[in-house]
Design an enzyme around this catalytic site. Structure first.
Site, PDB file in Angstrom:
ATOM      1  CG  HIS A 111      74.160  34.198   2.081  1.00  0.00           C
ATOM      2  ND1 HIS A 111      73.734  35.350   1.499  1.00  0.00           N
ATOM      3  CD2 HIS A 111      74.170  34.438   3.416  1.00  0.00           C
ATOM      4  CE1 HIS A 111      73.486  36.260   2.437  1.00  0.00           C
ATOM      5  NE2 HIS A 111      73.765  35.725   3.600  1.00  0.00           N
ATOM      6  CG  ASP A 121      76.323  31.507  10.252  1.00  0.00           C
ATOM      7  OD1 ASP A 121      76.744  31.921   9.163  1.00  0.00           O
ATOM      8  OD2 ASP A 121      76.897  31.736  11.338  1.00  0.00           O
TER       9      ASP A 121
HETATM   10  P1  IMP Z   1      82.983  40.991  11.445  1.00  0.00           P
HETATM   11  O1  IMP Z   1      81.671  41.152  10.752  1.00  0.00           O
HETATM   12  O2  IMP Z   1      83.973  40.182  10.658  1.00  0.00           O
HETATM   13  O3  IMP Z   1      83.537  42.287  11.933  1.00  0.00           O
HETATM   14  O4  IMP Z   1      82.737  40.116  12.779  1.00  0.00           O
HETATM   15  C1  IMP Z   1      82.019  40.626  13.899  1.00  0.00           C
HETATM   16  C2  IMP Z   1      81.263  39.518  14.593  1.00  0.00           C
HETATM   17  O5  IMP Z   1      80.163  39.126  13.781  1.00  0.00           O
HETATM   18  C3  IMP Z   1      82.079  38.236  14.825  1.00  0.00           C
HETATM   19  O6  IMP Z   1      81.651  37.637  16.030  1.00  0.00           O
HETATM   20  C4  IMP Z   1      81.684  37.361  13.644  1.00  0.00           C
HETATM   21  O7  IMP Z   1      81.856  35.999  13.937  1.00  0.00           O
HETATM   22  C5  IMP Z   1      80.227  37.734  13.492  1.00  0.00           C
HETATM   23  N1  IMP Z   1      79.729  37.555  12.125  1.00  0.00           N
HETATM   24  C6  IMP Z   1      79.905  38.385  11.075  1.00  0.00           C
HETATM   25  N2  IMP Z   1      79.273  37.918   9.991  1.00  0.00           N
HETATM   26  C7  IMP Z   1      78.660  36.805  10.348  1.00  0.00           C
HETATM   27  C8  IMP Z   1      77.823  35.874   9.657  1.00  0.00           C
HETATM   28  O8  IMP Z   1      77.488  36.009   8.479  1.00  0.00           O
HETATM   29  N3  IMP Z   1      77.404  34.804  10.388  1.00  0.00           N
HETATM   30  C9  IMP Z   1      77.722  34.637  11.703  1.00  0.00           C
HETATM   31  N4  IMP Z   1      78.487  35.492  12.383  1.00  0.00           N
HETATM   32  C10 IMP Z   1      78.958  36.555  11.716  1.00  0.00           C
END
Ligand code: IMP
Length: 457
Positions: free
Chosen positions: A61, A33
């Site tokens: 995004h 982010d």
């Molecule tokens: P997952 O990618 O849904 O498996 O999530 C794994 C971890 O990565 C969690 O803590 C999510 O909040 C974080 N996460 C995944 N994608 C993003 C992103 O684009 N921005 C911020 N955190 C992310």
């Protein structure tokens, strides 16, 4: 209608960014982010192709063009620039229903989606059962470990899909969409096994479970293929022939380096190589071709989900930054955790991702804070740590060492030249460069394309 009207987009930004030749990766250097979408959107017109190499619809995004805000999850941010080819590489995990929804929404806003979107036949598909598994796993493991902190995934099925990719016989690839018999056969086999696993998981979590119906999944997928089919191709071949034709490639990272499965704050990470290291496996373009890595860094720190965050704040400063910076997830709407900028972590991620320049985002959010703290060291059990630790237990229990810099009072969203920035903002930037050893080549002072300050080089 074409959405790109800002003059900022037409001028040649690349020499100022030190990106005047070769291919470039845009990569987050924190926990995501950071504002990668804005930077990719700004640069896209100056590259022939924008290529996603990792992650899936867990990424969000947001790009603002004029008054219009676009929330993109799967489609590369280059889609808002005409004449840019947008590629979803083999390393991306694709939820076909989400992708079709995004295509329709963009078309509804007048953005052309046709030959400008290509999808790798080697990418893997995310289905509804992956999302169910994502949520159930986090709950079941937390329950089995006596309420251990869950990873707090986005629930988009990302981890289970990459796990199935590694398991091989449980995976379904984009190329399978083009062969109905193969697709029917694979869905039948995979869904049978998934139903067994998921019903056991659901019962462990004390939840009801309605088995997935392979025929319904097959029928829905065939419908989605009517939209997606024309975009599917061998994207590695496309990228190499584009390079041979003299086109320039911009690789758009999703998530960020501290969430990288190998180099991030494991296990509180996502399931792909989101550092710049993922570009090569996730697209088929080898390492030596990518000479520039633009590291995207927020002027402070945020994190969504579980896991250590050494500089986290739980006070009125955090609330203020969260409100001014609109720190709520694009994908899940969750409030983001907020903290001071962590230069120890940043030096580590800039090294891992090989950043050649830094774009410092959301600098305007810090305006008006009387003082700015910046973390320049960690101690653990009384000893200074030399490296960014791998152990989440250490990361959770260390003491950040802060330097305090004077804040800047005045709003900066109208600044357009580096010299226009207040002296205290420049001092903050200089401290980042000094510690990390990478130049800050761009400072973002607002969400719009024109709210961008380029460093005079
Ligand atoms: P997952 O990618 O849904 O498996 O999530 C794994 C971890 O990565 C969690 O803590 C999510 O909040 C974080 N996460 C995944 N994608 C993003 C992103 O684009 N921005 C911020 N955190 C992310």
């Amino acid at each position: 209608m074409t959405p790109q009207t800002d003059p900022c987009c037409e001028s040649d930004l690349l020499p100022s960014l030190g990106v005047d030749h070769g291919h470039c990766a845009v990569v987050g250097l924190q926990w995501g982010d950071e504002g990668k979408g804005k930077v990719v959107d700004l640069l896209a017109g100056q590259f022939g192709l924008v290529v996603r190499y990792n992650g899936g619809a867990n990424a969000g995004h947001s790009v603002q063009v004029g008054d219009q805000r676009y929330a993109l999850h799967l489609i590369p941010s280059g889609v808002l620039s005409p004449n840019t080819l947008n590629v979803l590489g083999n390393g991306v995990v694709i939820d076909p229903a989400q992708l079709v929804k995004e295509i329709n929404e963009l078309r509804g806003k007048g953005v052309a989606i046709g030959d400008n979107l290509r999808i790798s036949d080697r990418a893997h598909l995310v289905f509804e059962y992956h999302k169910t598994q994502d949520v159930l796993y986090d709950q079941a493991i937390a329950a089995a470990m006596g309420g251990a902190a869950p990873i707090g995934t986005t629930g988009r099925g990302i981890g289970p899909c990459y796990a199935d990719k590694a398991l091989r016989s449980m995976a379904i690839r984009v190329g399978d969409l083009l062969h109905e018999e193969t697709l029917l056969d694979k869905i039948g086999r995979v869904v049978t096994v998934k139903n067994t696993v998921l019903s056991a998981l659901a019962s462990q979590c004390g939840q009801p479970f309605e088995p997935f119906d392979p025929e319904t999944i097959f029928r829905d997928t065939v419908e989605l293929t009517k939209v997606l089919g024309p975009h599917i191709c061998d994207t590695a071949e496309l990228l190499h022939s584009s390079i041979a034709d003299g086109k320039r490639l911009l690789f758009e990272g999703a998530n960020a380096t501290l969430l990288d499965i190998d180099h991030g704050t494991y296990p509180f990470v996502t399931s792909s190589n989101c550092s710049s290291l993922g570009v090569h496996t996730g697209t088929g373009v080898p390492g030596h071709k990518v000479s520039n890595v633009l590291g995207i860094v927020k002027a402070y720190q945020t994190r969504v989900g579980g896991g250590p965050m050494p500089t986290e704040l739980n006070d009125a400063t955090a609330d203020r930054i969260r409100e001014v910076g609109k720190e709520y997830g694009t994908t899940t709407g969750r409030a983001r955790r907020v903290g001071w900028l962590d230069l120890v972590a940043l030096k580590y991620t800039a090294t891992i991702s090989g950043a050649t320049g830094i774009a410092l985002m959301l600098m305007d959010v810090l305006a008006g804070l009387p003082e700015l703290k910046i973390c320049t060291g960690y101690t653990h059990e009384g000893k200074a740590l030399k490296n960014f630790p791998a152990d989440p237990g250490v990361l959770d229990n260390l003491t950040p060492e802060y330097e305090t810099l004077d804040g800047f009072e005045q709003a900066i969203e109208d600044c357009r030249r580096f010299d226009d920035l207040p002296e205290n903002a420049k001092a903050y930037i200089a401290r980042i460069e000094q510690h990390v050893g990478v130049p800050v080549v761009m400072v973002s002072v607002g969400p719009r394309r024109d709210q961008t300050v380029l460093r005079d080089v």
